[in-house]
Write an enzyme that holds these catalytic residues in place. Structure first.
Site, PDB file in Angstrom:
ATOM      1  N   ARG A  40       0.818  -1.224   0.000  1.00  8.35           N
ATOM      2  CA  ARG A  40       0.000   0.000   0.000  1.00  8.35           C
ATOM      3  C   ARG A  40       0.849   1.270   0.000  1.00  8.35           C
ATOM      4  O   ARG A  40       0.402   2.325  -0.438  1.00  8.35           O
ATOM      5  CB  ARG A  40      -0.939   0.000   1.209  1.00  8.35           C
ATOM      6  CG  ARG A  40      -1.981  -1.086   1.150  1.00  8.35           C
ATOM      7  CD  ARG A  40      -3.079  -0.884   2.169  1.00  8.35           C
ATOM      8  NE  ARG A  40      -4.039  -1.987   2.133  1.00  8.35           N
ATOM      9  CZ  ARG A  40      -5.031  -2.088   1.265  1.00  8.35           C
ATOM     10  NH1 ARG A  40      -5.201  -1.152   0.340  1.00  8.35           N
ATOM     11  NH2 ARG A  40      -5.858  -3.113   1.294  1.00  8.35           N
ATOM     12  N   LYS A 114      -3.039 -14.940   8.850  1.00  4.30           N
ATOM     13  CA  LYS A 114      -3.526 -15.774   9.947  1.00  4.30           C
ATOM     14  C   LYS A 114      -4.545 -14.980  10.760  1.00  4.30           C
ATOM     15  O   LYS A 114      -4.261 -13.868  11.191  1.00  4.30           O
ATOM     16  CB  LYS A 114      -2.366 -16.220  10.839  1.00  4.30           C
ATOM     17  CG  LYS A 114      -1.334 -17.084  10.113  1.00  4.30           C
ATOM     18  CD  LYS A 114      -0.150 -17.434  10.996  1.00  4.30           C
ATOM     19  CE  LYS A 114       0.865 -18.279  10.244  1.00  4.30           C
ATOM     20  NZ  LYS A 114       2.061 -18.614  11.076  1.00  4.30           N
ATOM     21  N   ALA A 146       9.451 -14.446   9.903  1.00  3.74           N
ATOM     22  CA  ALA A 146       9.930 -13.903   8.638  1.00  3.74           C
ATOM     23  C   ALA A 146      11.413 -13.600   8.669  1.00  3.74           C
ATOM     24  O   ALA A 146      12.127 -13.829   7.685  1.00  3.74           O
ATOM     25  CB  ALA A 146       9.134 -12.642   8.292  1.00  3.74           C
ATOM     26  N   LYS A 197      -3.118 -19.873  17.828  1.00  2.00           N
ATOM     27  CA  LYS A 197      -1.828 -19.856  18.526  1.00  2.00           C
ATOM     28  C   LYS A 197      -1.453 -18.442  18.951  1.00  2.00           C
ATOM     29  O   LYS A 197      -0.739 -18.249  19.943  1.00  2.00           O
ATOM     30  CB  LYS A 197      -0.738 -20.484  17.655  1.00  2.00           C
ATOM     31  CG  LYS A 197      -0.573 -19.864  16.262  1.00  2.00           C
ATOM     32  CD  LYS A 197       0.399 -18.725  16.220  1.00  2.00           C
ATOM     33  CE  LYS A 197       0.541 -18.148  14.833  1.00  2.00           C
ATOM     34  NZ  LYS A 197       1.487 -17.020  14.781  1.00  2.00           N
ATOM     35  N   ASP A 250       3.368 -24.199  15.152  1.00  6.54           N
ATOM     36  CA  ASP A 250       3.230 -22.746  15.237  1.00  6.54           C
ATOM     37  C   ASP A 250       2.994 -22.307  16.683  1.00  6.54           C
ATOM     38  O   ASP A 250       3.444 -21.234  17.104  1.00  6.54           O
ATOM     39  CB  ASP A 250       2.074 -22.292  14.351  1.00  6.54           C
ATOM     40  CG  ASP A 250       2.334 -20.931  13.711  1.00  6.54           C
ATOM     41  OD1 ASP A 250       3.348 -20.296  14.052  1.00  6.54           O
ATOM     42  OD2 ASP A 250       1.523 -20.508  12.875  1.00  6.54           O
ATOM     43  N   GLU A 287      -2.151  -9.645  15.874  1.00  5.66           N
ATOM     44  CA  GLU A 287      -3.380 -10.312  15.474  1.00  5.66           C
ATOM     45  C   GLU A 287      -4.242 -10.758  16.653  1.00  5.66           C
ATOM     46  O   GLU A 287      -5.466 -10.832  16.546  1.00  5.66           O
ATOM     47  CB  GLU A 287      -3.053 -11.526  14.593  1.00  5.66           C
ATOM     48  CG  GLU A 287      -2.551 -11.176  13.204  1.00  5.66           C
ATOM     49  CD  GLU A 287      -3.663 -10.653  12.289  1.00  5.66           C
ATOM     50  OE1 GLU A 287      -4.838 -10.639  12.704  1.00  5.66           O
ATOM     51  OE2 GLU A 287      -3.339 -10.249  11.155  1.00  5.66           O
TER      52      GLU A 287
END
Length: 346
Positions: A40, A114, A146, A197, A250, A287
């Site tokens: 963006r 996620k 990452a 998670k 995870d 998140e």
């Protein structure tokens, strides 16, 4: 000479130029896949094209020369054989709506996002089926920071799709000597593990921030895994999916690794830092802030008692302090570990 359409070359468009999107685009480009990275922030993309670095998210990663940066969404997805969406869950539905009129008929859709749709608790694959019907679709998930992927450190993830051919195709685009990609066909289970998670990582972060010890961390991870399995079975997920990379893998990574934003949020809360200050310090989307609400909503719908997940939600909403939340967990009535079998309701 007219450029060969990306679709004919198996090209990939990665939507989302944060740390994870950049790392995945880099993997594909290194594999010789014609890859366009869209974000963006057009100015940031121009800087990335000039310096071949993502200075904000992955400043140490030298981006491959084969990676293209495209600030125009229409140009990024035009003729792409595969579009991989890597945006936060709250932006996922809008991204689907934005690209729907831009895609070629045969373009396949994948996502490494996620979470759930905020406010409804719907899974992301449900949104894909609703807004991009009839397309091959797959989710990429698993234990993968990452920064470590970008640094070439060994990682293993999984791709789940009802279309086995597409699952294998996406795995082939990204599979590399230090990035192992498995496949499966349980999209719902893979998505649940990747979302839930994050909530449980807040709990272990809080415990560690309060210096409650390694025993407490292990107990929270184990009982958190139990909550994930019980909710997953109630929703129709396969237990083996949740015991694999997308669930247990995870969960362990996010609950123990300090690169996890959700764990760091919990650490800050456990140290007495306020929720708004903690999120500001992290500086990226966390998140669990929205996922906790959706996990509890799903649990209530299926009449499941998930005390860790509910406790995290209460802490994030300021209904209880971290200390009060931990005391409430420890004060629960004594009972058998599995009163109704592995997937009982207690």
């Amino acid at each position: 000479m007219t450029e060969q359409p990306i679709a004919e070359r198996g090209g990939l468009a990665v939507l989302g130029a944060g740390s994870w999107g950049t790392a995945l685009a880099t993997l594909a480009a290194r594999n010789g896949v014609p890859t366009h990275l869209w974000g963006r922030d057009a100015t940031a993309l121009v800087d990335m094209a000039a310096s071949h670095r993502n200075q904000r998210y992955l400043p140490d990663l030298q981006l491959p020369t084969g990676l293209s940066f495209e600030p125009d969404l229409a140009k990024a997805v035009r003729h792409a054989a595969t579009v991989l969406i890597v945006v936060p869950s709250h932006a996922f539905a809008d991204m689907l709506s934005d690209i729907a009129p831009l895609l070629d008929p045969g373009t396949q859709i994948a996502w490494a996002t996620k979470g759930f749709e905020p406010g409804t608790g719907r899974f992301l694959h449900e949104l894909v089926a609703e807004r991009l019907p009839g397309r091959a679709a797959a989710v990429l998930t698993g234990p993968s920071f990452a920064r470590e992927v970008a640094a070439g450190q060994p990682s293993a993830v999984t791709v789940h799709s009802e279309d086995a051919v597409f699952a294998q195709h996406l795995a082939d685009l990204l599979h590399a000597p230090n990035f192992r990609v498995y496949t499966g066909n349980d999209v719902l289970g893979a998505e649940l593990g990747g979302a839930m998670k994050n909530v449980l990582a807040v709990a272990t972060g809080v415990a560690d921030g309060m210096q409650l010890g390694l025993n407490a961390r292990a107990g929270l991870i184990t009982r958190g895994m139990n909550e994930m399995l019980r909710l997953g079975v109630a929703l129709g997920a396969k237990p083996e999916t949740l015991m694999g990379l997308s669930g247990l893998g995870d969960l362990v990574l996010t609950c123990t690794g300090d690169l996890s934003r959700n764990r760091r949020l919990g650490l800050a809360l456990g140290q007495g830092i306020g929720i708004h200050e903690a999120v500001a310090q992290i500086g990226q989307v966390v998140e669990s802030m929205v996922t906790a609400d959706e996990v509890v909503r799903l649990a209530d719908k299926h009449h499941l008692d998930l005390p860790i997940s509910k406790g995290v939600r209460a802490v994030l909403h300021g209904e209880v302090t971290p200390v009060e939340g931990m005391k409430a967990l420890m004060a629960r009535e004594q009972k058998p570990e599995y009163p109704q079998g592995l997937f009982g309701t207690h």
